[in-house]
Every structure is written in C-alpha cells, then in structure tokens.
Motif scaffolding. Structure first.
Motif, PDB file in Angstrom:
ATOM      1  N   TYR A 183      36.700  39.467  53.346  1.00 32.80           N
ATOM      2  CA  TYR A 183      37.955  39.791  52.669  1.00 32.80           C
ATOM      3  C   TYR A 183      39.187  39.433  53.499  1.00 32.80           C
ATOM      4  O   TYR A 183      40.298  39.856  53.159  1.00 32.80           O
ATOM      5  CB  TYR A 183      37.960  41.277  52.292  1.00 32.80           C
ATOM      6  CG  TYR A 183      36.856  41.591  51.302  1.00 32.80           C
ATOM      7  CD1 TYR A 183      36.908  41.109  49.999  1.00 32.80           C
ATOM      8  CD2 TYR A 183      35.731  42.310  51.697  1.00 32.80           C
ATOM      9  CE1 TYR A 183      35.884  41.362  49.096  1.00 32.80           C
ATOM     10  CE2 TYR A 183      34.700  42.560  50.801  1.00 32.80           C
ATOM     11  CZ  TYR A 183      34.776  42.080  49.508  1.00 32.80           C
ATOM     12  OH  TYR A 183      33.752  42.332  48.626  1.00 32.80           O
TER      13      TYR A 183
ATOM     14  N   GLN B  10      34.124  44.625  44.976  1.00 30.97           N
ATOM     15  CA  GLN B  10      34.677  43.916  43.819  1.00 30.97           C
ATOM     16  C   GLN B  10      34.252  44.510  42.475  1.00 30.97           C
ATOM     17  O   GLN B  10      34.569  43.945  41.427  1.00 30.97           O
ATOM     18  CB  GLN B  10      34.263  42.443  43.860  1.00 30.97           C
ATOM     19  CG  GLN B  10      34.993  41.624  44.911  1.00 30.97           C
ATOM     20  CD  GLN B  10      34.799  40.134  44.682  1.00 30.97           C
ATOM     21  OE1 GLN B  10      33.758  39.562  45.020  1.00 30.97           O
ATOM     22  NE2 GLN B  10      35.804  39.504  44.095  1.00 30.97           N
TER      23      GLN B  10
ATOM     24  N   ASP C 286      37.115  44.937  40.139  1.00 28.62           N
ATOM     25  CA  ASP C 286      37.616  43.638  39.686  1.00 28.62           C
ATOM     26  C   ASP C 286      36.732  43.069  38.579  1.00 28.62           C
ATOM     27  O   ASP C 286      37.228  42.593  37.552  1.00 28.62           O
ATOM     28  CB  ASP C 286      37.650  42.643  40.850  1.00 28.62           C
ATOM     29  CG  ASP C 286      38.666  43.024  41.914  1.00 28.62           C
ATOM     30  OD1 ASP C 286      39.692  43.624  41.550  1.00 28.62           O
ATOM     31  OD2 ASP C 286      38.421  42.727  43.090  1.00 28.62           O
TER      32      ASP C 286
ATOM     33  N   TRP D  10      37.956  42.225  34.868  1.00 25.15           N
ATOM     34  CA  TRP D  10      37.918  40.850  34.367  1.00 25.15           C
ATOM     35  C   TRP D  10      37.003  40.735  33.150  1.00 25.15           C
ATOM     36  O   TRP D  10      37.315  40.031  32.194  1.00 25.15           O
ATOM     37  CB  TRP D  10      37.444  39.900  35.462  1.00 25.15           C
ATOM     38  CG  TRP D  10      38.351  39.825  36.655  1.00 25.15           C
ATOM     39  CD1 TRP D  10      39.681  40.139  36.699  1.00 25.15           C
ATOM     40  CD2 TRP D  10      37.996  39.412  37.976  1.00 25.15           C
ATOM     41  NE1 TRP D  10      40.177  39.951  37.967  1.00 25.15           N
ATOM     42  CE2 TRP D  10      39.172  39.497  38.777  1.00 25.15           C
ATOM     43  CE3 TRP D  10      36.814  38.974  38.574  1.00 25.15           C
ATOM     44  CZ2 TRP D  10      39.177  39.167  40.132  1.00 25.15           C
ATOM     45  CZ3 TRP D  10      36.815  38.648  39.923  1.00 25.15           C
ATOM     46  CH2 TRP D  10      37.994  38.745  40.684  1.00 25.15           C
TER      47      TRP D  10
ATOM     48  N   LYS E 247      24.555  32.548  45.333  1.00 27.44           N
ATOM     49  CA  LYS E 247      25.695  32.751  46.213  1.00 27.44           C
ATOM     50  C   LYS E 247      25.261  33.599  47.403  1.00 27.44           C
ATOM     51  O   LYS E 247      24.290  34.358  47.325  1.00 27.44           O
ATOM     52  CB  LYS E 247      26.828  33.458  45.470  1.00 27.44           C
ATOM     53  CG  LYS E 247      27.436  32.667  44.327  1.00 27.44           C
ATOM     54  CD  LYS E 247      28.402  33.518  43.511  1.00 27.44           C
ATOM     55  CE  LYS E 247      29.646  33.864  44.273  1.00 27.44           C
ATOM     56  NZ  LYS E 247      30.553  32.714  44.445  1.00 27.44           N
TER      57      LYS E 247
ATOM     58  N   ASP F   3      30.170  35.544  50.091  1.00 24.53           N
ATOM     59  CA  ASP F   3      31.060  34.825  49.168  1.00 24.53           C
ATOM     60  C   ASP F   3      31.678  35.808  48.179  1.00 24.53           C
ATOM     61  O   ASP F   3      30.975  36.602  47.565  1.00 24.53           O
ATOM     62  CB  ASP F   3      30.293  33.762  48.378  1.00 24.53           C
ATOM     63  CG  ASP F   3      29.716  32.683  49.274  1.00 24.53           C
ATOM     64  OD1 ASP F   3      30.331  32.391  50.313  1.00 24.53           O
ATOM     65  OD2 ASP F   3      28.643  32.142  48.925  1.00 24.53           O
ATOM     66  N   ARG F   4      32.978  35.740  48.010  1.00 23.69           N
ATOM     67  CA  ARG F   4      33.617  36.563  46.997  1.00 23.69           C
ATOM     68  C   ARG F   4      33.392  35.970  45.606  1.00 23.69           C
ATOM     69  O   ARG F   4      33.334  34.751  45.454  1.00 23.69           O
ATOM     70  CB  ARG F   4      35.115  36.665  47.265  1.00 23.69           C
ATOM     71  CG  ARG F   4      35.485  37.693  48.316  1.00 23.69           C
ATOM     72  CD  ARG F   4      36.978  37.816  48.496  1.00 23.69           C
ATOM     73  NE  ARG F   4      37.499  36.818  49.407  1.00 23.69           N
ATOM     74  CZ  ARG F   4      38.754  36.779  49.832  1.00 23.69           C
ATOM     75  NH1 ARG F   4      39.624  37.687  49.412  1.00 23.69           N
ATOM     76  NH2 ARG F   4      39.157  35.844  50.669  1.00 23.69           N
ATOM     77  N   ILE F   5      33.271  36.828  44.607  1.00 23.41           N
ATOM     78  CA  ILE F   5      33.151  36.369  43.231  1.00 23.41           C
ATOM     79  C   ILE F   5      34.565  36.160  42.697  1.00 23.41           C
ATOM     80  O   ILE F   5      35.423  37.042  42.826  1.00 23.41           O
ATOM     81  CB  ILE F   5      32.405  37.395  42.360  1.00 23.41           C
ATOM     82  CG1 ILE F   5      30.993  37.631  42.925  1.00 23.41           C
ATOM     83  CG2 ILE F   5      32.313  36.904  40.912  1.00 23.41           C
ATOM     84  CD1 ILE F   5      30.223  38.744  42.226  1.00 23.41           C
ATOM     85  N   LYS F   6      34.812  35.002  42.099  1.00 18.13           N
ATOM     86  CA  LYS F   6      36.155  34.662  41.636  1.00 18.13           C
ATOM     87  C   LYS F   6      36.321  34.970  40.150  1.00 18.13           C
ATOM     88  O   LYS F   6      35.347  34.985  39.400  1.00 18.13           O
ATOM     89  CB  LYS F   6      36.438  33.189  41.912  1.00 18.13           C
ATOM     90  CG  LYS F   6      36.349  32.825  43.386  1.00 18.13           C
ATOM     91  CD  LYS F   6      36.554  31.341  43.604  1.00 18.13           C
ATOM     92  CE  LYS F   6      36.431  30.978  45.089  1.00 18.13           C
ATOM     93  NZ  LYS F   6      36.582  29.526  45.314  1.00 18.13           N
ATOM     94  N   ASP F   7      37.571  35.189  39.736  1.00 18.76           N
ATOM     95  CA  ASP F   7      37.809  35.568  38.343  1.00 18.76           C
ATOM     96  C   ASP F   7      37.414  34.464  37.365  1.00 18.76           C
ATOM     97  O   ASP F   7      37.055  34.747  36.220  1.00 18.76           O
ATOM     98  CB  ASP F   7      39.267  35.987  38.124  1.00 18.76           C
ATOM     99  CG  ASP F   7      40.258  34.911  38.540  1.00 18.76           C
ATOM    100  OD1 ASP F   7      39.846  33.892  39.123  1.00 18.76           O
ATOM    101  OD2 ASP F   7      41.459  35.105  38.270  1.00 18.76           O
ATOM    102  N   GLU F   8      37.452  33.186  37.814  1.00 19.84           N
ATOM    103  CA  GLU F   8      37.056  32.107  36.910  1.00 19.84           C
ATOM    104  C   GLU F   8      35.551  32.067  36.659  1.00 19.84           C
ATOM    105  O   GLU F   8      35.081  31.335  35.790  1.00 19.84           O
ATOM    106  CB  GLU F   8      37.540  30.754  37.440  1.00 19.84           C
ATOM    107  CG  GLU F   8      37.060  30.403  38.832  1.00 19.84           C
ATOM    108  CD  GLU F   8      38.126  30.670  39.880  1.00 19.84           C
ATOM    109  OE1 GLU F   8      38.179  29.916  40.872  1.00 19.84           O
ATOM    110  OE2 GLU F   8      38.898  31.641  39.717  1.00 19.84           O
ATOM    111  N   GLU F   9      34.806  32.881  37.392  1.00 20.63           N
ATOM    112  CA  GLU F   9      33.352  32.959  37.195  1.00 20.63           C
ATOM    113  C   GLU F   9      32.964  34.009  36.172  1.00 20.63           C
ATOM    114  O   GLU F   9      31.783  34.193  35.882  1.00 20.63           O
ATOM    115  CB  GLU F   9      32.641  33.314  38.510  1.00 20.63           C
ATOM    116  CG  GLU F   9      32.767  32.333  39.632  1.00 20.63           C
ATOM    117  CD  GLU F   9      32.074  32.847  40.886  1.00 20.63           C
ATOM    118  OE1 GLU F   9      30.859  33.142  40.819  1.00 20.63           O
ATOM    119  OE2 GLU F   9      32.743  32.979  41.929  1.00 20.63           O
TER     120      GLU F   9
END
Length: 220
Positions: free
Chosen positions: A41, A100, A103, A107, A139, A143-149
């Motif tokens: 982070y 997350q 988040d 999302w 993953k 690795d962070r999970i992104k909102d586009e995923e």
C-alpha cells in the motif's frame, strides 16, 4: 551437589536463551506483516497499528464425531490503517490481507447499480472471496486489486461463490429476487444462481476471530 548445580545451570541457560527466542517470534511476525503491508500500500510501516493478534497454533475440525483433524493456523492480526480495521494473516502462499474489502464491495455495488438495477444497495463479501479471486486470477497477494477489474471480480464471485448474495431495496417489492437474478445474469453475461435479498437493513463490516480470522460485509 555438583549434579544439582549443573541441572540448575542448564535450566537457567534454557530460560535465558529460550524465553527471548519465544518472545521474538511475535515481534518478527509483526514486522513481517507490517513490511508486507507497507510494500503493498506504499506506506510507512509505522502507519499500520496492531489492534489485536493471535499466535500460531494447532486447531481441529471434528470428523465422524470420533477423530479430530488437526491443522496449523499461522499468526492472525487485526490491523488498523487509514481509518479501517482489517485482517492480516499468513498461509502457505504467504501474507495476505483484506484491507480492500470495503473498496471491492463499493465498486461491486456501483457497477451493479449502473448496469443492472439502481435499487441494489450492496453485496455480501468476505476475506475468502478475495482469496479465491487471487487464486483464480493468478495474482500475487502483494498485488492490489484495481477498480477496473471489478467486472472480472464480480463474474468470478457471482459464478463460483455458493453464498453469493446481492442486497437490494425495493419498498413496494417492485422486483422479485428471481427477476433481480435475471437482470444481473444478463449484465454479467452468464446464468448465475445468487440469493438476491430485499432488505432495508444497513450493511455492515464485521471481523470474526474464531479459527481462521476473516472479515465480511453483509447483514446478519
């Protein structure tokens, strides 16, 4: 007399060497957990505060009401960071966390509201759902999970999670759970079986500290 003194000396040495070694295990584990979080982070280790923890230990599940299947649970932590409390644990694949979770729930809800139905108010999600997604997407825990995923996350969650739940609120019951399932299946792109629940209750986050610690967001 000499034998007695020798035994006392051995006991003293064991205490001198053994006690600090045992005490150092939680310290080392905590530093490892903080380092993992700081790298993931992009924050200082000092920003992560330990609220609670449980040391590594054996536990069991009952089998056939006679035999117990014992297994090892590594260190479990409740950390606080950036206004959130969350679980950090270690398994055979390394350190992982559910920071997350909020988040992902936010999302997921926003995506479903925009694409399926505006009355959707939330989704049940837990630490296990995050771990399963990491495994499916190959993953790394770091690795962070992104909102586009989020659509990929939702497709996997809604298609593979037995307890998949979508909460919505329709005051006059204008849409049934079956109809909501159809709408979500349509935007997801595949037939799903999900429990859509009409409710006016608030969705909250809880941490369960029994066995393997997990967090979940939902309605009890």
């Amino acid at each position: 007399m000499k034998t007695k003194k020798r035994k006392l000396l051995i006991v003293f040495l064991v205490l001198i060497i053994g006690v600090p070694a045992c005490l150092s295990v939680p310290v080392i584990r905590t530093l490892q957990a903080k380092y993992y979080l700081s790298q993931k982070y992009d924050a200082k280790m000092s920003e992560f505060k330990v609220e609670d923890y449980e040391g590594g230990h054996y536990t069991y599940v009952d089998a056939l009401f006679i035999f117990n299947d014992y297994y090892w649970i590594d260190f479990s932590y409740e950390f606080s960071y950036n206004g959130r409390n969350f679980v950090v644990r270690k398994n055979d694949n390394g350190w992982y966390d559910d920071y997350q979770l909020e988040d992902l729930e936010k999302w997921s809800t926003e995506w479903l509201q925009a694409n399926a139905d505006s009355s959707i108010k939330g989704c049940y999600l837990s630490t296990d759902n995050i771990l399963e997604y990491y495994k499916n997407s190959e993953k790394e825990y770091s690795d962070r999970i992104k909102d586009e995923e989020i659509k990929n996350f939702l497709v996997y969650y809604l298609s593979h999670c037995y307890n998949g739940i979508c909460y919505y609120y329709a005051p006059e019951n204008s849409i049934s759970g079956e109809d909501m399932n159809e709408k979500i299946s349509s935007v997801i792109g595949k037939k799903i079986i999900i429990y859509s629940k009409n409710t006016d209750k608030n969705i909250e986050k809880s941490i369960i500290k029994h066995g393997e610690w997990i967090s979940y967001i939902g309605i009890e």
